[in-house]
Design a protein around this motif. Sequence first.
Motif, PDB file in Angstrom:
ATOM      1  N   GLY A 136       0.774  -1.230   0.000  1.00  0.00           N
ATOM      2  CA  GLY A 136       0.000   0.000   0.000  1.00  0.00           C
ATOM      3  C   GLY A 136       0.807   1.282   0.000  1.00  0.00           C
ATOM      4  N   SER A 148      -4.129  10.768   0.703  1.00  0.00           N
ATOM      5  CA  SER A 148      -4.339   9.632   1.596  1.00  0.00           C
ATOM      6  C   SER A 148      -3.714   8.368   1.027  1.00  0.00           C
ATOM      7  N   ARG A 160      -3.513   3.927   2.228  1.00  0.00           N
ATOM      8  CA  ARG A 160      -3.869   2.885   3.177  1.00  0.00           C
ATOM      9  C   ARG A 160      -2.831   1.769   3.097  1.00  0.00           C
ATOM     10  N   SER A 162      -1.420  -1.946   4.379  1.00  0.00           N
ATOM     11  CA  SER A 162      -1.893  -3.227   4.894  1.00  0.00           C
ATOM     12  C   SER A 162      -0.698  -4.080   5.279  1.00  0.00           C
ATOM     13  N   PHE A 172      -4.209   9.667  11.187  1.00  0.00           N
ATOM     14  CA  PHE A 172      -4.030   8.244  10.882  1.00  0.00           C
ATOM     15  C   PHE A 172      -4.976   7.408  11.739  1.00  0.00           C
ATOM     16  N   TYR A 229      -4.072  -2.653   9.447  1.00  0.00           N
ATOM     17  CA  TYR A 229      -4.150  -1.588   8.452  1.00  0.00           C
ATOM     18  C   TYR A 229      -3.746  -0.262   9.073  1.00  0.00           C
ATOM     19  N   GLN A 254      -4.718   3.577   7.925  1.00  0.00           N
ATOM     20  CA  GLN A 254      -5.321   4.564   7.027  1.00  0.00           C
ATOM     21  C   GLN A 254      -4.680   5.910   7.329  1.00  0.00           C
ATOM     22  N   THR A 270      -4.396   9.888   6.329  1.00  0.00           N
ATOM     23  CA  THR A 270      -5.027  11.004   5.635  1.00  0.00           C
ATOM     24  C   THR A 270      -4.279  12.290   5.954  1.00  0.00           C
TER      25      THR A 270
END
Length: 121
Positions: free
Chosen positions: A8, A17, A19, A21, A67, A79, A81, A83
Amino acid sequence: QVQLVESGGGLVQAGGSLRLSCAASGLIFRINAMGWYRQVAGKQRELVATITSFGISSYAEFVKGRFTISRDNAKNTVYLQMTSLKPEDTAVYYCNAAVRRSALSGEYEAWGQGTQVTVSS
């Protein structure tokens, strides 16, 4: 052996952004805490976020509100994420997991190989 494979990462503009993994595989009885760290060349690796097997998360101050860490215990996957990315978020991001390989074994730390995140200004 237990393997952690991250994916990712990539190049993104500031404000964008991504993401990440990280999937764990191999001889796994249980995974306790999982987390993400990052490292810039020439600097120490630093903690970004962690999450317990019960879903309790914690974050470094510099990513709070931007995050989000989550996990899927059935898939042994964590994960991140990310941003509102900033150029200073540029680093190699590493996945970490506290793994038990059997009911009788102790816990040990497994690390992924890292995935590069580059944020352009």
